[in-house]
Design an enzyme around this catalytic site. Structure first.
Site, PDB file in Angstrom:
ATOM      1  N   THR A  72     -43.326 -14.305  88.604  1.00 45.54           N
ATOM      2  CA  THR A  72     -44.464 -14.007  88.915  1.00 45.54           C
ATOM      3  C   THR A  72     -45.566 -13.623  87.960  1.00 45.54           C
ATOM      4  OG1 THR A  72     -44.723 -15.008  90.910  1.00 45.54           O
ATOM      5  CG2 THR A  72     -46.483 -13.383  90.093  1.00 45.54           C
ATOM      6  N   GLN A 151     -35.013 -21.491  89.903  1.00 45.30           N
ATOM      7  CA  GLN A 151     -33.390 -22.029  90.410  1.00 45.30           C
ATOM      8  C   GLN A 151     -32.068 -22.383  89.486  1.00 45.30           C
ATOM      9  OE1 GLN A 151     -33.822 -21.687  93.277  1.00 45.30           O
ATOM     10  NE2 GLN A 151     -35.998 -21.550  94.016  1.00 45.30           N
ATOM     11  N   SER A 171     -35.286 -14.673  88.162  1.00 49.54           N
ATOM     12  CA  SER A 171     -35.843 -13.825  89.168  1.00 49.54           C
ATOM     13  C   SER A 171     -34.925 -13.260  89.654  1.00 49.54           C
ATOM     14  CB  SER A 171     -36.320 -14.207  90.182  1.00 49.54           C
ATOM     15  OG  SER A 171     -36.876 -13.506  91.352  1.00 49.54           O
ATOM     16  N   ALA A 172     -33.632 -12.127  89.682  1.00 50.73           N
ATOM     17  CA  ALA A 172     -32.924 -11.668  89.847  1.00 50.73           C
ATOM     18  C   ALA A 172     -32.354 -11.754  92.113  1.00 50.73           C
ATOM     19  CB  ALA A 172     -33.124  -9.628  90.020  1.00 50.73           C
ATOM     20  N   HIS A 173     -33.582 -11.805  92.457  1.00 50.81           N
ATOM     21  CA  HIS A 173     -33.114 -12.353  94.004  1.00 50.81           C
ATOM     22  C   HIS A 173     -32.439 -14.311  94.301  1.00 50.81           C
ATOM     23  CE1 HIS A 173     -36.617 -14.188  96.300  1.00 50.81           C
ATOM     24  NE2 HIS A 173     -36.997 -13.829  94.469  1.00 50.81           N
ATOM     25  N   THR A 209     -41.820   2.340  83.295  1.00 51.73           N
ATOM     26  CA  THR A 209     -40.748   2.638  83.188  1.00 51.73           C
ATOM     27  C   THR A 209     -39.911   1.501  83.948  1.00 51.73           C
ATOM     28  OG1 THR A 209     -41.238   5.030  83.685  1.00 51.73           O
ATOM     29  CG2 THR A 209     -39.096   4.629  84.075  1.00 51.73           C
ATOM     30  N   CYS A 298     -42.760 -19.163  98.786  1.00 53.47           N
ATOM     31  CA  CYS A 298     -44.197 -18.664  98.640  1.00 53.47           C
ATOM     32  C   CYS A 298     -45.403 -19.474  99.643  1.00 53.47           C
ATOM     33  CB  CYS A 298     -45.053 -18.930  97.170  1.00 53.47           C
ATOM     34  SG  CYS A 298     -43.251 -18.019  96.469  1.00 53.47           S
TER      35      CYS A 298
END
Length: 355
Positions: A72, A151, A171-173, A209, A298
């Site tokens: 996002t 995806q 996106s990592a997840h 950071t 979402c």
């Protein structure tokens, strides 16, 4: 209590053990990656190793990887790439892209689209380019293209370098990394105003950071995902998905599998039985021990029709009846077939009530 079966990988894939191990190791490192002392350099080394791992999976140069808090945030590149023009968005795009859509006179300054749509798994081919290098999209010609690879990456091949796109978001997840970390892939030579102004981290493209532990998990998950693809594990997932679909259709010949004959992700089934509400099915399956969804995470829980299914031309009643089952390499066959049996039992009850 019977063990639960997780069949909602498109919402969030289970955390890979490699990612968990990398995150725990990174949490033991004290330094700030922007510091020049030994502790800072150790933290920086973790970030740069992960950057190389993500770049390898996405087919880009490490310097093109900008770590973010997720897809996002990465999608905020759209107004920055529009360069005074307007943002055009593919009708099947995720909400994080759709939120930036605009309109105006003339051609758009940038076009955003998914490589794979998450509710149905449908794949989207990249638009063509003319002799001047302009992308030919349904919204008109545009010089810049942003692809949502969330995806797709780690499940099907993606080569950012060869795609020609100016940017991509990850996106990592979705590939077994931690939640709360993602990446913007920004082609070399493309400049943007910072996604988050401040201290100038990520070469000035996203200040703040770096989330060292999250980034370490992302990198480890990317490396593991690349290994899975090389080993052909997603072909096995596709075979299990097809077996499940055949069993579902045998139980419900009247059902519609959305996009069944079109190119899709290997792990995704969107199925609808008209008149049997998707939300009802999700609750029934949850109580039976199976985690599935009635759309993207979402939008789940919101009582409204799917924008994406409407864009695909599904009748409202059918769209309201759709559920999504999404699996992965770690999904056992017995879990999938157990879901089929439970779904069929509740289908018989639905038919009896409707009679």
């Amino acid at each position: 209590m019977t063990a639960r079966a997780y069949l909602d990988w498109n919402a969030s894939a289970p955390l890979r053990p490699q990612a968990r191990e990398a995150m725990l190791a990174a949490l033991e490192v004290t330094g700030n990656p922007s510091s020049v002392h030994a502790e800072g350099r150790a933290a920086r080394a973790i970030v740069e190793r992960a950057r190389a791992q993500v770049a390898e999976l996405a087919g880009c140069a490490p310097a093109e990887v900008v770590f973010t808090s997720g897809a996002t945030e990465a999608a905020q590149v759209l107004p920055r790439l529009a360069r005074g023009g307007w943002v055009a968005v593919d009708p099947l795009a995720h909400e994080c892209l759709w939120a930036h859509r605009g309109g105006g006179d003339g051609a758009p300054g940038v076009y955003a689209m998914p490589l794979a749509e998450g509710e149905t798994g449908l794949l989207r081919g990249l638009p063509s380019r003319d002799e001047e290098g302009l992308w030919q999209t349904e919204a008109g010609s545009t010089p810049r293209l942003v692809v949502d690879a969330v995806q797709a990456v780690g499940r099907i091949p993606f080569d950012f370098a060869r795609s020609g796109a100016q940017a991509a978001i990850l996106s990592a997840h979705k590939l077994g990394g931690p939640r709360g970390v993602g990446a913007l892939i920004l082609r070399e030579g493309v400049d943007i105003d910072s996604l988050a102004p401040g201290g100038g981290q990520e070469l000035g493209r996203r200040s703040g950071t770096e989330n060292v532990a999250g980034i370490a998990g992302f990198g480890a998950a990317a490396a593991a995902a690349a290994a899975d693809m090389a080993a052909g594990l997603w072909e096995e997932v596709a075979a299990l998905r097809d077996e499940m679909e055949a069993a579902l259709m045998a139980a419900a010949p009247e059902a519609v599998i959305i996009g069944r004959d079109a190119p899709r992700l290997p792990n995704t089934t969107a199925i609808a039985v008209a008149g049997w509400k998707g939300e009802t099915q999700v609750m029934q399956m949850d109580l039976a021990g199976f985690a599935i969804s009635a759309g993207s995470a979402c939008s789940s829980g919101k009582v409204r029709e799917s924008r994406v299914l409407g864009a695909l031309g599904l009748a409202p009643e059918l769209a309201r009846s759709a559920i999504r089952i999404s699996i992965g390499p770690a999904t056992p066959r017995e879990a999938v077939m157990g879901f089929v049996a439970a779904w069929e039992r509740h289908l018989r009850k639905h038919r009896a009530r409707a009679a």
